[in-house]
Design a protein around this motif. Structure first.
Motif, PDB file in Angstrom:
ATOM      1  N   PRO A  32      32.001   2.008  30.815  1.00 56.76           N
ATOM      2  CA  PRO A  32      30.920   1.614  31.740  1.00 56.76           C
ATOM      3  C   PRO A  32      31.501   1.325  33.119  1.00 56.76           C
ATOM      4  O   PRO A  32      32.716   1.112  33.259  1.00 56.76           O
ATOM      5  CB  PRO A  32      30.370   0.331  31.101  1.00 56.76           C
ATOM      6  CG  PRO A  32      30.886   0.295  29.729  1.00 56.76           C
ATOM      7  CD  PRO A  32      32.185   1.039  29.732  1.00 56.76           C
ATOM      8  N   THR A 168      30.457  -5.772  33.866  1.00 58.18           N
ATOM      9  CA  THR A 168      29.839  -4.445  33.953  1.00 58.18           C
ATOM     10  C   THR A 168      28.722  -4.452  34.992  1.00 58.18           C
ATOM     11  O   THR A 168      27.828  -5.297  34.966  1.00 58.18           O
ATOM     12  CB  THR A 168      29.292  -4.033  32.575  1.00 58.18           C
ATOM     13  OG1 THR A 168      30.403  -3.835  31.693  1.00 58.18           O
ATOM     14  CG2 THR A 168      28.487  -2.753  32.666  1.00 58.18           C
ATOM     15  N   LEU A 171      25.551   0.098  33.106  1.00 62.21           N
ATOM     16  CA  LEU A 171      25.770   0.345  31.675  1.00 62.21           C
ATOM     17  C   LEU A 171      25.648   1.850  31.394  1.00 62.21           C
ATOM     18  O   LEU A 171      24.576   2.352  31.065  1.00 62.21           O
ATOM     19  CB  LEU A 171      24.756  -0.446  30.848  1.00 62.21           C
ATOM     20  CG  LEU A 171      25.065  -0.600  29.363  1.00 62.21           C
ATOM     21  CD1 LEU A 171      26.421  -1.269  29.171  1.00 62.21           C
ATOM     22  CD2 LEU A 171      23.984  -1.416  28.683  1.00 62.21           C
ATOM     23  N   ARG A 172      26.741   2.546  31.521  1.00 62.37           N
ATOM     24  CA  ARG A 172      26.738   3.990  31.258  1.00 62.37           C
ATOM     25  C   ARG A 172      27.951   4.322  30.385  1.00 62.37           C
ATOM     26  O   ARG A 172      28.852   3.507  30.213  1.00 62.37           O
ATOM     27  CB  ARG A 172      26.828   4.757  32.576  1.00 62.37           C
ATOM     28  CG  ARG A 172      28.103   4.455  33.334  1.00 62.37           C
ATOM     29  CD  ARG A 172      28.204   5.227  34.622  1.00 62.37           C
ATOM     30  NE  ARG A 172      29.536   5.052  35.200  1.00 62.37           N
ATOM     31  CZ  ARG A 172      29.928   5.583  36.335  1.00 62.37           C
ATOM     32  NH1 ARG A 172      29.092   6.325  37.038  1.00 62.37           N
ATOM     33  NH2 ARG A 172      31.152   5.385  36.769  1.00 62.37           N
ATOM     34  N   TRP A 174      28.230   4.347  27.302  1.00 59.33           N
ATOM     35  CA  TRP A 174      28.435   3.324  26.277  1.00 59.33           C
ATOM     36  C   TRP A 174      28.932   3.923  24.964  1.00 59.33           C
ATOM     37  O   TRP A 174      29.843   3.393  24.323  1.00 59.33           O
ATOM     38  CB  TRP A 174      27.139   2.537  26.048  1.00 59.33           C
ATOM     39  CG  TRP A 174      27.369   1.335  25.178  1.00 59.33           C
ATOM     40  CD1 TRP A 174      26.988   1.156  23.891  1.00 59.33           C
ATOM     41  CD2 TRP A 174      28.081   0.136  25.555  1.00 59.33           C
ATOM     42  NE1 TRP A 174      27.393  -0.072  23.433  1.00 59.33           N
ATOM     43  CE2 TRP A 174      28.067  -0.713  24.434  1.00 59.33           C
ATOM     44  CE3 TRP A 174      28.712  -0.270  26.724  1.00 59.33           C
ATOM     45  CZ2 TRP A 174      28.672  -1.966  24.462  1.00 59.33           C
ATOM     46  CZ3 TRP A 174      29.320  -1.517  26.747  1.00 59.33           C
ATOM     47  CH2 TRP A 174      29.283  -2.341  25.617  1.00 59.33           C
ATOM     48  N   GLU A 243      22.987   2.355  24.937  1.00 55.57           N
ATOM     49  CA  GLU A 243      22.768   1.395  26.016  1.00 55.57           C
ATOM     50  C   GLU A 243      21.389   0.762  25.892  1.00 55.57           C
ATOM     51  O   GLU A 243      20.397   1.464  25.701  1.00 55.57           O
ATOM     52  CB  GLU A 243      22.870   2.085  27.386  1.00 55.57           C
ATOM     53  CG  GLU A 243      24.222   2.671  27.689  1.00 55.57           C
ATOM     54  CD  GLU A 243      24.338   4.129  27.263  1.00 55.57           C
ATOM     55  OE1 GLU A 243      23.526   4.559  26.427  1.00 55.57           O
ATOM     56  OE2 GLU A 243      25.237   4.808  27.776  1.00 55.57           O
TER      57      GLU A 243
END
Length: 360
Positions: A32, A168, A171-172, A174, A243
């Motif tokens: 992330p 973070t 949120l990518r 994940w 996510e």
């Protein structure tokens, strides 16, 4: 109390530095987006130097008060002859090197080596911490290796969790993150437990008998805390694969319980371990006030403690697991993330009482 607080804070600083170092080695598409500024990292590194120096000061004060040696002699002796003193010098030198890289200007030719150098310097600091440990000074290379492996594996797991959980910004990736972090975390936990068991076999071979000491009490509470941490880690690793708004929240819950574990570990670090003879330790100091208050144990019976389950202890054990499961289920359904923390505390409380009422 100040030494316990400072040691717990030292662990958190090491964990953040380790987490940032590990994540710096991972490609961008496998983690992330997070942000830990160079300023924040400077404070973390400075904190490691300052907090580790408190242990030096404690040692010098102890010898000055108890042996009445001259202060200048003690300073040179502790820094020059003791493992903890030599390790502190290495910590300071590596910290200065890291601060140099963090202070580089954007057009510096050395800048491209920054995130190669900082992870290496971090690894040196972690190994140095193991060298300064109580286990290394008592048991030589075996104690050094066991403590270092235990510490590094715990810091890698906890560090990544703390940085991702609290820093973070987007949120990518994940699923890609969990794909490498979950097996890494599992390996780290297993290695930390195995190295911890090896340490325990040396530092506290009479496991149940050691509960009569403050060190043994803290060790028991630490072991109980591991159960809810693994339960929450299971949810984070296997049930929250995508996510969502609750992903980071659960990771933060796990990190808070882990910080509680670090605080208990810091308390243990300030207590004398029983080594081979609990009796000898009790001759030099008092038994645990908490143990004596709860069990009402008569020391004249000796320290050959055993666990004999009874109806009350079995009921408390059932209450411990029921409260943990119910708390986690309730939190999962209602999205009230105070409950996992409450469930962890209830599990430890019931579990602790179950063992105390079973001691004979």
């Amino acid at each position: 109390m100040i030494y316990i607080f400072s040691e717990a804070l030292l662990y958190v600083c090491f964990a953040i530095l380790t987490g940032v170092s590990v994540l710096a080695l991972v490609p961008e598409n496998k983690k992330p987006r997070y942000r830990v500024s160079d300023n924040a990292l400077t404070w973390v590194i400075t904190g490691i130097v300052a907090l580790s120096s408190l242990q030096i000061i404690k040692l010098i004060i102890f010898y000055n008060v108890n042996l009445d040696y001259e202060l200048s002699y003690l300073i040179f002796t502790v820094l020059g002859d003791y493992n903890v003193g030599k390790a502190w010098f290495i910590t300071v030198i590596t910290a200065m090197a890291m601060l140099y890289f963090l202070g580089l200007k954007p057009n510096s030719k050395v800048l491209r080596y920054k995130w190669m150098a900082i992870p290496i310097l971090t690894a040196i600091q972690l190994i140095t911490f193991g060298y300064a440990s109580h286990s290394a000074s008592i048991y030589g290379w075996a104690g050094f290796a066991a403590h270092t492996v235990h510490f590094i594996s715990a810091m890698v797991w906890i560090g990544v969790m703390l940085v991702i959980g609290w820093c973070t910004s987007e949120l990518r990736n994940w699923t890609a993150f969990l794909r490498w972090f979950t097996p890494l975390a599992i390996v780290c936990v297993i290695v930390a437990i195995l190295a911890g068991l090896l340490l325990m076999s040396r530092l506290s071979p009479q496991y149940v008998g050691s509960w009569i000491t403050s060190y043994g009490q803290a060790m028991l509470i630490k072991h109980l805390l591991i159960v809810p941490i693994i339960a929450v880690a299971f949810i984070n690793s296997f049930l929250l694969r995508k996510e969502s708004v609750k992903t980071l929240s659960w990771l933060r819950v796990e990190s808070i319980v882990v910080i509680l574990l670090l605080a208990v570990t810091a308390f243990m670090g300030q207590q004398a371990p029983p080594h081979d003879d609990v009796n000898e330790l009790l001759e030099e100091g008092s038994p645990s006030a908490l143990f004596m208050f709860i069990t009402g144990y008569d020391l004249n019976r000796g320290i050959d403690l055993n666990i004999v389950p009874n109806a009350i202890s079995l009921s408390l054990t059932a209450a411990a697991f029921l409260s943990l499961i119910a708390g986690l289920l309730w939190a999962w359904r209602k999205q009230r993330l105070l409950w996992p923390f409450v469930a962890a505390l209830l599990f430890v409380s019931f579990g602790y009482m179950a063992l105390m009422v079973a001691v004979v």
